[in-house]
Design a protein around this motif. Structure first.
Motif, PDB file in Angstrom:
ATOM      1  N   PHE A 122     -24.435  19.095  -4.812  1.00 50.88           N
ATOM      2  CA  PHE A 122     -23.914  19.636  -3.554  1.00 50.88           C
ATOM      3  C   PHE A 122     -22.412  19.379  -3.491  1.00 50.88           C
ATOM      4  CE2 PHE A 122     -22.795  19.719   0.862  1.00 50.88           C
ATOM      5  CZ  PHE A 122     -23.623  20.676   1.432  1.00 50.88           C
ATOM      6  N   LEU A 123     -21.653  20.421  -3.212  1.00 50.95           N
ATOM      7  CA  LEU A 123     -20.221  20.241  -2.958  1.00 50.95           C
ATOM      8  C   LEU A 123     -19.700  21.472  -2.235  1.00 50.95           C
ATOM      9  CD1 LEU A 123     -17.975  20.733  -6.122  1.00 50.95           C
ATOM     10  CD2 LEU A 123     -20.258  21.685  -5.851  1.00 50.95           C
ATOM     11  N   ALA A 124     -18.573  21.296  -1.582  1.00 49.94           N
ATOM     12  CA  ALA A 124     -17.934  22.399  -0.853  1.00 49.94           C
ATOM     13  C   ALA A 124     -18.929  23.084   0.095  1.00 49.94           C
ATOM     14  CB  ALA A 124     -17.326  23.397  -1.817  1.00 49.94           C
ATOM     15  N   CYS A 125     -19.721  22.299   0.780  1.00 49.49           N
ATOM     16  CA  CYS A 125     -20.696  22.803   1.764  1.00 49.49           C
ATOM     17  C   CYS A 125     -21.770  23.687   1.143  1.00 49.49           C
ATOM     18  CB  CYS A 125     -20.000  23.592   2.879  1.00 49.49           C
ATOM     19  SG  CYS A 125     -18.948  22.604   3.947  1.00 49.49           S
ATOM     20  N   ARG A 128     -18.962  16.274   5.877  1.00 52.50           N
ATOM     21  CA  ARG A 128     -17.797  15.713   5.180  1.00 52.50           C
ATOM     22  C   ARG A 128     -16.986  16.820   4.514  1.00 52.50           C
ATOM     23  NH1 ARG A 128     -16.825  10.403   3.729  1.00 52.50           N
ATOM     24  NH2 ARG A 128     -18.093   8.970   4.944  1.00 52.50           N
ATOM     25  N   CYS A 129     -17.685  17.707   3.801  1.00 51.03           N
ATOM     26  CA  CYS A 129     -16.972  18.810   3.134  1.00 51.03           C
ATOM     27  C   CYS A 129     -16.278  19.706   4.162  1.00 51.03           C
ATOM     28  CB  CYS A 129     -17.942  19.643   2.302  1.00 51.03           C
ATOM     29  SG  CYS A 129     -18.516  18.830   0.798  1.00 51.03           S
ATOM     30  N   ALA A 130     -16.947  19.946   5.289  1.00 47.26           N
ATOM     31  CA  ALA A 130     -16.371  20.849   6.291  1.00 47.26           C
ATOM     32  C   ALA A 130     -15.041  20.314   6.813  1.00 47.26           C
ATOM     33  CB  ALA A 130     -17.355  21.048   7.440  1.00 47.26           C
ATOM     34  N   GLY A 131     -14.868  18.994   6.769  1.00 41.47           N
ATOM     35  CA  GLY A 131     -13.621  18.408   7.242  1.00 41.47           C
ATOM     36  C   GLY A 131     -12.621  18.139   6.121  1.00 41.47           C
ATOM     37  N   CYS A 132     -12.912  18.614   4.926  1.00 41.79           N
ATOM     38  CA  CYS A 132     -12.065  18.327   3.765  1.00 41.79           C
ATOM     39  C   CYS A 132     -10.875  19.284   3.721  1.00 41.79           C
ATOM     40  CB  CYS A 132     -12.893  18.454   2.497  1.00 41.79           C
ATOM     41  SG  CYS A 132     -11.932  18.182   0.992  1.00 41.79           S
ATOM     42  N   SER A 133      -9.723  18.746   3.408  1.00 40.02           N
ATOM     43  CA  SER A 133      -8.509  19.576   3.402  1.00 40.02           C
ATOM     44  C   SER A 133      -8.460  20.539   2.222  1.00 40.02           C
ATOM     45  CB  SER A 133      -7.267  18.678   3.382  1.00 40.02           C
ATOM     46  OG  SER A 133      -7.282  17.876   2.216  1.00 40.02           O
ATOM     47  N   VAL A 134      -9.279  20.300   1.194  1.00 43.26           N
ATOM     48  CA  VAL A 134      -9.246  21.203   0.034  1.00 43.26           C
ATOM     49  C   VAL A 134     -10.555  21.991  -0.099  1.00 43.26           C
ATOM     50  CG1 VAL A 134      -7.566  19.842  -1.230  1.00 43.26           C
ATOM     51  CG2 VAL A 134      -9.989  19.355  -1.543  1.00 43.26           C
ATOM     52  N   LEU A 135     -11.263  22.144   1.016  1.00 41.13           N
ATOM     53  CA  LEU A 135     -12.555  22.837   0.966  1.00 41.13           C
ATOM     54  C   LEU A 135     -12.439  24.224   0.332  1.00 41.13           C
ATOM     55  CD1 LEU A 135     -15.510  23.393   1.638  1.00 41.13           C
ATOM     56  CD2 LEU A 135     -14.807  23.940   3.984  1.00 41.13           C
ATOM     57  N   ASP A 136     -11.503  25.041   0.765  1.00 43.51           N
ATOM     58  CA  ASP A 136     -11.420  26.413   0.255  1.00 43.51           C
ATOM     59  C   ASP A 136     -11.213  26.432  -1.262  1.00 43.51           C
ATOM     60  OD1 ASP A 136     -11.656  27.078   2.873  1.00 43.51           O
ATOM     61  OD2 ASP A 136      -9.707  28.049   3.075  1.00 43.51           O
ATOM     62  N   ASP A 137     -10.293  25.610  -1.726  1.00 46.31           N
ATOM     63  CA  ASP A 137     -10.024  25.578  -3.172  1.00 46.31           C
ATOM     64  C   ASP A 137     -11.220  25.023  -3.940  1.00 46.31           C
ATOM     65  OD1 ASP A 137      -7.484  26.642  -2.927  1.00 46.31           O
ATOM     66  OD2 ASP A 137      -6.546  24.683  -2.652  1.00 46.31           O
ATOM     67  N   CYS A 138     -11.855  24.011  -3.384  1.00 49.65           N
ATOM     68  CA  CYS A 138     -13.027  23.405  -4.031  1.00 49.65           C
ATOM     69  C   CYS A 138     -14.149  24.436  -4.142  1.00 49.65           C
ATOM     70  CB  CYS A 138     -13.478  22.195  -3.223  1.00 49.65           C
ATOM     71  SG  CYS A 138     -14.871  21.304  -3.919  1.00 49.65           S
ATOM     72  N   LEU A 139     -14.364  25.170  -3.048  1.00 52.65           N
ATOM     73  CA  LEU A 139     -15.415  26.187  -3.041  1.00 52.65           C
ATOM     74  C   LEU A 139     -15.100  27.283  -4.056  1.00 52.65           C
ATOM     75  CD1 LEU A 139     -17.981  27.354  -1.651  1.00 52.65           C
ATOM     76  CD2 LEU A 139     -16.425  28.539  -0.084  1.00 52.65           C
ATOM     77  N   MET A 166     -23.065   9.270  -1.660  1.00 56.18           N
ATOM     78  CA  MET A 166     -23.675  10.338  -0.861  1.00 56.18           C
ATOM     79  C   MET A 166     -23.864  11.604  -1.700  1.00 56.18           C
ATOM     80  SD  MET A 166     -22.114  12.180   2.524  1.00 56.18           S
ATOM     81  CE  MET A 166     -22.503  10.830   3.628  1.00 56.18           C
ATOM     82  N   TYR A 167     -22.866  11.934  -2.518  1.00 57.54           N
ATOM     83  CA  TYR A 167     -22.925  13.171  -3.299  1.00 57.54           C
ATOM     84  C   TYR A 167     -23.745  13.010  -4.578  1.00 57.54           C
ATOM     85  CZ  TYR A 167     -19.548  15.164  -0.107  1.00 57.54           C
ATOM     86  OH  TYR A 167     -18.944  15.663   1.022  1.00 57.54           O
ATOM     87  N   GLN A 168     -23.962  11.776  -4.976  1.00 58.80           N
ATOM     88  CA  GLN A 168     -24.756  11.549  -6.189  1.00 58.80           C
ATOM     89  C   GLN A 168     -26.207  11.231  -5.857  1.00 58.80           C
ATOM     90  OE1 GLN A 168     -22.651   8.534  -8.390  1.00 58.80           O
ATOM     91  NE2 GLN A 168     -20.867   9.853  -8.630  1.00 58.80           N
ATOM     92  N   LEU A 205      -7.558  10.810  -0.566  1.00 52.84           N
ATOM     93  CA  LEU A 205      -8.701  11.230  -1.376  1.00 52.84           C
ATOM     94  C   LEU A 205      -9.606  12.148  -0.573  1.00 52.84           C
ATOM     95  CD1 LEU A 205      -9.630   7.819  -3.018  1.00 52.84           C
ATOM     96  CD2 LEU A 205      -8.569   9.779  -4.137  1.00 52.84           C
ATOM     97  N   PRO A 206     -10.258  13.111  -1.242  1.00 50.50           N
ATOM     98  CA  PRO A 206     -11.215  13.957  -0.517  1.00 50.50           C
ATOM     99  C   PRO A 206     -12.429  13.131  -0.091  1.00 50.50           C
ATOM    100  CG  PRO A 206     -11.282  14.415  -2.858  1.00 50.50           C
ATOM    101  CD  PRO A 206     -10.133  13.477  -2.649  1.00 50.50           C
ATOM    102  N   PRO A 207     -13.130  13.584   0.930  1.00 50.44           N
ATOM    103  CA  PRO A 207     -14.277  12.818   1.430  1.00 50.44           C
ATOM    104  C   PRO A 207     -15.322  12.483   0.365  1.00 50.44           C
ATOM    105  CG  PRO A 207     -13.683  14.502   3.001  1.00 50.44           C
ATOM    106  CD  PRO A 207     -12.826  14.741   1.790  1.00 50.44           C
ATOM    107  N   CYS A 208     -15.520  13.358  -0.609  1.00 49.09           N
ATOM    108  CA  CYS A 208     -16.539  13.065  -1.627  1.00 49.09           C
ATOM    109  C   CYS A 208     -16.135  11.861  -2.478  1.00 49.09           C
ATOM    110  CB  CYS A 208     -16.804  14.280  -2.508  1.00 49.09           C
ATOM    111  SG  CYS A 208     -15.352  14.860  -3.405  1.00 49.09           S
ATOM    112  N   ALA A 209     -14.828  11.685  -2.645  1.00 50.44           N
ATOM    113  CA  ALA A 209     -14.362  10.534  -3.416  1.00 50.44           C
ATOM    114  C   ALA A 209     -14.460   9.249  -2.614  1.00 50.44           C
ATOM    115  CB  ALA A 209     -12.922  10.762  -3.861  1.00 50.44           C
TER     116      ALA A 209
HETATM  117  S1  SF4 Z   1     -14.974  20.159  -0.252  1.00 52.76           S
HETATM  118 FE1  SF4 Z   1     -15.008  19.558  -2.412  1.00 52.76          FE
HETATM  119  S2  SF4 Z   1     -13.323  18.044  -2.635  1.00 52.76           S
HETATM  120 FE2  SF4 Z   1     -13.789  18.260  -0.439  1.00 52.76          FE
HETATM  121  S3  SF4 Z   1     -15.292  16.654   0.022  1.00 52.76           S
HETATM  122 FE3  SF4 Z   1     -16.464  18.491  -0.445  1.00 52.76          FE
HETATM  123  S4  SF4 Z   1     -16.902  18.333  -2.640  1.00 52.76           S
HETATM  124 FE4  SF4 Z   1     -15.232  16.905  -2.202  1.00 52.76          FE
END
Ligand code: SF4
Length: 179
Positions: A70-73, A47-58, A14-16, A5-9
């Motif tokens: 707040f998401l994707a930094c 957390r987002c900076a270390g996320c494997s799907v950061l580029d796609d999320c952004l 934290m994100y809410q 799961l991505p860090p936000c999940a």
């Molecule tokens: S980059 Fe996107 S998917 Fe990854 S932790 Fe941040 S908000 Fe979640």
């Protein structure tokens, strides 16, 4: 094997956090409240900076869907600034009913409006509980809909920016370096 799961999940609260969903203006809060906001933003940023799907999320949050919070930094203000620089606006598919949410990522406008249409008699608090977001987020989206702010942003760029252009715009944000 279960997908990671991505860090936000993994840390939805934290994100809410209300302060990330509705960031304060520096002049409206005390020094302590401002430090609290900066600390929470930095924690989510890490957390987002270390996320494997950061580029796609952004890319999706900037180019394809207008998401709150707040998401994707990036904050909503960051993403608006990136869209201005890229010369794009985001299409909001207001006919879409809310899709199932994974983890604790922020809700987008179509999810709130979909929930409102599906449950017209529910209060903002009940809708917020249903969506797993704050009451103020629901109120903000309903207000935007009422005031026509969403309709004004329906037009989209005919040509989408590339991933590289989006990442370049991100690199030019001051906040892209604030960890
Ligand atoms: S980059 Fe996107 S998917 Fe990854 S932790 Fe941040 S908000 Fe979640």
């Amino acid at each position: 094997m279960r997908p990671t799961l991505p860090p936000c999940a993994m840390a939805p609260a934290m994100y809410q956090d209300e302060i990330l969903l509705s960031p304060p203006s520096r002049r409206d809060v005390t020094a302590q409240q401002w430090r609290d906001y900066q600390g929470k933003k930095a924690a989510a940023h890490r957390r987002c900076a270390g996320c494997s799907v950061l580029d796609d999320c952004l890319y999706r949050a900037v180019v394809e869907v207008d998401v709150s919070g707040f998401l994707a930094c990036t904050s909503e203000a960051d993403r608006r600034a990136m869209r201005r620089e890229l010369g794009i606006e985001v299409r909001i598919d207001s006919g879409t009913y809310g899709t199932a949410r994974v983890g604790g990522g922020p809700v987008d406008h179509s999810e709130v409006m979909g929930a409102r249409r599906a449950h017209p008699d529910e209060t903002c608090r009940e809708l917020a509980e249903r969506l797993g977001c704050s009451t103020s987020t629901v109120k903000r989206h309903l207000r935007q809909e009422r005031e026509g702010l969403v309709e004004s942003s329906v037009a989209t760029a005919t040509q989408k920016p590339t991933m590289e252009q989006v990442l370049d715009a991100f690199d030019r944000l001051d906040t892209s370096r604030s960890v």
